[in-house]
Design an enzyme around this catalytic site. Sequence first.
Site, mmCIF file in Angstrom:
data_model
loop_
_atom_site.group_PDB
_atom_site.id
_atom_site.type_symbol
_atom_site.label_atom_id
_atom_site.label_comp_id
_atom_site.label_asym_id
_atom_site.label_seq_id
_atom_site.Cartn_x
_atom_site.Cartn_y
_atom_site.Cartn_z
ATOM 1 N N ASP A 59 50.938 -79.418 -92.975
ATOM 2 C CA ASP A 59 49.904 -80.626 -93.612
ATOM 3 C C ASP A 59 50.494 -81.382 -94.669
ATOM 4 O O ASP A 59 50.136 -80.937 -95.737
ATOM 5 C CB ASP A 59 48.564 -79.729 -93.872
ATOM 6 C CG ASP A 59 47.180 -80.420 -94.043
ATOM 7 O OD1 ASP A 59 47.223 -81.673 -93.519
ATOM 8 O OD2 ASP A 59 46.322 -79.827 -94.449
ATOM 9 N N ASP A 75 38.479 -87.095 -93.771
ATOM 10 C CA ASP A 75 39.388 -86.985 -94.911
ATOM 11 C C ASP A 75 40.479 -87.726 -94.421
ATOM 12 O O ASP A 75 41.195 -87.496 -93.444
ATOM 13 C CB ASP A 75 39.702 -85.525 -94.906
ATOM 14 C CG ASP A 75 38.821 -84.909 -95.891
ATOM 15 O OD1 ASP A 75 37.721 -85.443 -96.523
ATOM 16 O OD2 ASP A 75 39.053 -83.684 -96.276
ATOM 17 N N ASP A 103 38.786 -76.758 -108.890
ATOM 18 C CA ASP A 103 39.550 -77.580 -109.405
ATOM 19 C C ASP A 103 39.131 -78.356 -110.618
ATOM 20 O O ASP A 103 40.090 -78.527 -111.365
ATOM 21 C CB ASP A 103 39.344 -79.205 -108.480
ATOM 22 C CG ASP A 103 39.737 -79.005 -106.815
ATOM 23 O OD1 ASP A 103 40.214 -77.988 -106.642
ATOM 24 O OD2 ASP A 103 38.948 -79.603 -106.248
ATOM 25 N N GLU A 116 34.847 -78.790 -91.669
ATOM 26 C CA GLU A 116 36.155 -79.469 -91.570
ATOM 27 C C GLU A 116 36.854 -78.725 -90.694
ATOM 28 O O GLU A 116 37.702 -77.826 -91.111
ATOM 29 C CB GLU A 116 36.803 -79.774 -92.977
ATOM 30 C CG GLU A 116 37.998 -80.601 -93.069
ATOM 31 C CD GLU A 116 38.632 -80.931 -94.357
ATOM 32 O OE1 GLU A 116 37.734 -81.087 -95.324
ATOM 33 O OE2 GLU A 116 39.703 -80.964 -94.407
ATOM 34 N N HIS A 132 36.475 -79.386 -105.354
ATOM 35 C CA HIS A 132 36.293 -78.074 -105.292
ATOM 36 C C HIS A 132 35.810 -77.453 -106.598
ATOM 37 O O HIS A 132 36.094 -78.077 -107.517
ATOM 38 C CB HIS A 132 37.412 -77.114 -104.841
ATOM 39 C CG HIS A 132 38.127 -77.444 -103.807
ATOM 40 N ND1 HIS A 132 38.935 -78.483 -103.532
ATOM 41 C CD2 HIS A 132 37.894 -77.106 -102.471
ATOM 42 C CE1 HIS A 132 39.568 -78.363 -102.439
ATOM 43 N NE2 HIS A 132 38.979 -77.493 -101.507
ATOM 44 N N GLU A 161 39.813 -84.661 -90.573
ATOM 45 C CA GLU A 161 40.958 -85.041 -91.384
ATOM 46 C C GLU A 161 42.156 -85.464 -90.372
ATOM 47 O O GLU A 161 42.502 -84.744 -89.490
ATOM 48 C CB GLU A 161 41.402 -83.947 -92.370
ATOM 49 C CG GLU A 161 42.483 -84.271 -93.029
ATOM 50 C CD GLU A 161 42.806 -83.253 -94.250
ATOM 51 O OE1 GLU A 161 41.946 -82.986 -94.760
ATOM 52 O OE2 GLU A 161 43.977 -82.895 -94.393
ATOM 53 N N ASP A 184 49.617 -84.202 -95.670
ATOM 54 C CA ASP A 184 48.598 -84.923 -96.649
ATOM 55 C C ASP A 184 49.253 -86.359 -97.236
ATOM 56 O O ASP A 184 49.010 -86.413 -98.308
ATOM 57 C CB ASP A 184 48.141 -84.201 -97.635
ATOM 58 C CG ASP A 184 47.145 -82.885 -97.136
ATOM 59 O OD1 ASP A 184 46.569 -83.257 -95.984
ATOM 60 O OD2 ASP A 184 46.931 -81.932 -97.819
ATOM 61 N N ASP A 188 41.932 -87.490 -98.801
ATOM 62 C CA ASP A 188 42.481 -86.013 -98.947
ATOM 63 C C ASP A 188 43.916 -86.459 -98.784
ATOM 64 O O ASP A 188 44.501 -85.805 -97.709
ATOM 65 C CB ASP A 188 41.930 -85.067 -98.053
ATOM 66 C CG ASP A 188 42.190 -83.563 -98.588
ATOM 67 O OD1 ASP A 188 42.904 -83.430 -99.309
ATOM 68 O OD2 ASP A 188 41.559 -82.593 -97.823
HETATM 69 C C1 XLS Z 1 42.838 -78.528 -96.508
HETATM 70 C C2 XLS Z 1 41.563 -79.254 -96.607
HETATM 71 C C3 XLS Z 1 41.007 -79.159 -97.660
HETATM 72 C C4 XLS Z 1 39.403 -79.538 -97.569
HETATM 73 C C5 XLS Z 1 38.391 -79.205 -98.845
HETATM 74 O O1 XLS Z 1 43.759 -78.586 -95.769
HETATM 75 O O2 XLS Z 1 41.920 -80.382 -95.967
HETATM 76 O O3 XLS Z 1 41.583 -79.768 -98.826
HETATM 77 O O4 XLS Z 1 39.286 -80.848 -97.354
HETATM 78 O O5 XLS Z 1 38.412 -77.851 -98.905
HETATM 79 NI NI NI Z 2 40.570 -82.057 -96.150
HETATM 80 NI NI NI Z 3 44.116 -80.834 -95.191
#
Ligand code: XLS
Ligand code: NI
Ligand code: NI
Length: 436
Positions: free
Chosen positions: A306, A295, A103, A231, A100, A267, A308, A338
């Site tokens: 989430d 993702d 970031d 996404e 991003h 994702e 991740d 991700d």
């Molecule tokens: C958040 C999203 C984010 C996107 C990019 O849950 O996964 O990380 O991939 O903005």
């Molecule tokens: Ni993502």
């Molecule tokens: Ni996410």
Amino acid sequence: MNPFESIDAIRYEGPESKNPLSFRWYNPDEVVEGKTMRDHFRFSVVYWHAFRGTGADPFGAPTMQRPWDDGSNSLENAQRRVRVAFSFMEKLGVNFFAFHDRDIAPEGKDLKESNANLDAVVRVVKEEQQRTGIRLLWGTANLFSHPRYVHGAATSCNASVFAYAAAQVKKALEVTLELGGDGYVFWGGREGYQTLYNTNLKRELDHLGQFLHMAVDYAKAIGFEGQFLIEPKPKEPTKHQYDSDAAACINFLRAYDLIDYFKLNLETNHATLAGHSMMHEMEYAAAQGCLGSVDANTGDELLGWDTDQFPTNIYLTTQMMLVLLRYGGLAPGGVNFDAKVRRESFEPIDLLHAHVGGMDTFARGLKIAAAIRADGRLEQMVKQRYQSWDGGLGSEIEKGKHDFQSLASLILERGEADANESGRQELFENVVNLFV
Ligand code: XLS
Ligand code: NI
Ligand code: NI
């Protein structure tokens, strides 16, 4: 200061290797179904989790040890971080990254300063890309962290926030073009609502459609030919995100005449939050010609948010690779991690273990999926299940030779449909298990 400098590049050593910093399955040059593993996956590291994740959670302070990062918002710190990130990716052996705007470079006191900061860091990113050959999978803009986006960005009730978001995406597109990005992602950060009592849903969706058309127009104007991606995610941070799942996104894209310009970036953890499997989301998107990129992460079945996490489940990656192989792969998308290391995994080396594990899990999934396909039994069993459509009445219907009238007279004459056959779910599951 850069702990990755002293580490040897991670290499494929095969399944018997005892070296935790080696690949047992991911062998970049190995050809599977006519393509190298490198090209199947196009693995990508995300800048936000890997290099900006602090380990803070709602209950506690940051835990990550990142000796190269002084924790400040200075440009020097941001530039130094880029060098370390590229040396990490080089050692890991990935070919792509994603970021991003906020970031990689600190937000300034106004947009002008933020843009200048971004330019100063992008210069270093470009140098590192040239040095290492690592490419940009996709860029994106952070339209959710700053308090101005409290009510959303393109769907904000505040028109000047829409304008700010447009200005920010304009710059992010320019930077993505400058860095040779293969794509550009729109994740609807706060594009959604907490309560419909205070929300004009129709107006917000219209604004989102307009915003994305402006992005398409600007990409054309500057000559950005990368793939635009949406996404999906059903909730978090808002209670209801507009881009809730693949089907909702595809409907939105069609309704607003955007379907020719966008694909989906799916994702895994978002699929779970939407009450779907990742295989479902991929299959659905692919069937509609909208499968763009992935993702790669995973959630926790016991937690409803989430998380991740890095993917370690071989069934998950087998299912994903079955879909991908059937639909001919991902490029210009990729497998983008991700995912973040747990708060308790706070040493830099944990970043390597996490990515090595994720890459190996995908490589195993690929080999298993390819073996299932080479065996052919599963495909044959599916074909068999639909055989009534391959001739006679079924093929007449598929060819459009029937209507309600003709079908009604046919069934009135026959009195009943043909007997059904067993779905054999357990047998299908057993066949998959022969290869896992
Ligand atoms: C958040 C999203 C984010 C996107 C990019 O849950 O996964 O990380 O991939 O903005
Ligand atoms: Ni993502
Ligand atoms: Ni996410």
